[in-house]
Every structure is written in C-alpha cells, then in structure tokens.
Design an enzyme around this catalytic site. Sequence first.
Site, short mmCIF file in Angstrom:
data_model
loop_
_atom_site.label_atom_id
_atom_site.label_comp_id
_atom_site.label_asym_id
_atom_site.label_seq_id
_atom_site.Cartn_x
_atom_site.Cartn_y
_atom_site.Cartn_z
CD GLU A 62 91.33 -4.63 -80.14
OE1 GLU A 62 92.20 -4.19 -80.74
OE2 GLU A 62 91.01 -5.97 -80.38
CG HIS A 109 89.93 -4.21 -85.88
ND1 HIS A 109 90.45 -5.35 -85.14
CD2 HIS A 109 90.33 -3.07 -85.56
CE1 HIS A 109 91.13 -4.64 -84.31
NE2 HIS A 109 91.23 -3.26 -84.65
CE1 TYR A 155 99.45 -15.48 -97.98
CE2 TYR A 155 99.20 -14.82 -100.25
CZ TYR A 155 99.39 -15.84 -99.29
OH TYR A 155 99.92 -16.97 -99.69
#
Length: 224
Positions: free
Chosen positions: A78, A142, A190
């Site tokens: 990452e 992401h 959310y």
Amino acid sequence: MAEIQEVNGPVGLSDLKALQFDKNTWPRDLTRQSSSTSGVSSEGCTPLASRSSSPVFTRLIDKINQRITLNERWFSIEFFPPRTANGAVNLLSRFDKFLEGGPLFCDVTWHPAGNPEGDSATSSLTIASSALNYCGLDTMLHLTCARQTKEKIRNTLRRAKDLGIKSVLALRGDAPDGDEWTFNSDGFNYATDLVKFIRQEFGDFFVICVAGECIFIFSLFPLQ
C-alpha cells in the site's frame, strides 16, 4: 539512488516522461511496450513470477479466491501518494524493487486534501494509473465519499475506468479538514451508500472491496 530533477509548478503524468533518471534504478522509460505473450516488456516492472503467458485479464477477486482455494499465501502493498512531484518520481522509480517480492496487488490511498482525482504527479489517480499501466501491477484505488457529491464521485469513477483501474476500496472516510461529520440527506453517509452507487452506475465493472473486522473468524481462531 536515482538523481531526481527538480520540478517547479504543477506536474502531470506526461511531464514525468520527460524527467531524467539513472537508467540503473529507473524501471522503464514510462513508455508502455507490449510483447506477444505477457503484454508487458521484458524490461518492465512486473516480476517474472507473476507474469502470465496469456493476455486474458483476471479480476482481483478471482485472484484472491484462487489463492484461498489453493491455500497459498499472498500479500499486497500500500502506498500513500507522495506530497511532492519529486517524491512521486522517487516512488515510481522504485516500483521494480517493490515488485521483486511478487505482491498480488497494490493499494493507493485517497487523501481528499491532496486533489486525489486530479492530473498532478502526486494525485492518487496518477500514482494508481502509473502502477497499473506502466508497471503492470494490479492496482486497487481507495475512494472516500464523505462530503462528496454524487456527480464528483461519478466523474472520478469514470476517470478511473478510462485509466483501466478495475478495483476500488470503498470507504466513507473522514470529513475534510477535521470538520464535524454531519448527515447528508442527498449524498453519501456510509461506505454502503458508495458501494450501492458504484453498482448502480457501473454495474460489475469494478471489483469493490470494503473495510471490515473479522470478528467471527477471530472468535473461532483466537490469537495465541
């Protein structure tokens, strides 16, 4: 260590091609070259162990499930996008070293304050596209949705799709600049809202991952 050329002002992916590097440390000249077998030049970043003899694309979820079925270990790496253009060049110049370990894929994090969807050398999209298209590494982008409009998220995903990015980690994220989180009646509250939106807008094009806790697994197999 590669000698990094100083860069002034905004820098995009096309500008990275013009920078000068030490040929012994730069993995390739940022010009995608295809071969008749793997689709990646023999001088590219992809390690031999993970190159395929077939150009057929395999979705990330299928790769992961295959490793689980075969009981094979795997790992990912990452990266947080560098804050400077020189830092971006430094990171990309070392992808070949990272890839020697044979990671299954890499994650590129999303930092709302750093114009992650832009064309600069330090944007999340630029780093993710470079890892995927110039180094041959399966890449997961992401994406956070806090305080984001549906139109902005839609445009970002369209750009990611155009760049060939097929895997997304859907996150709510935090409110920018430390602002207090407030409910959005016409947006995303959310990560599940983001997941539903991606599926509605793009069908099954993206492999969507989410953050979660393996509570059930840990209850069955507690750490010793």
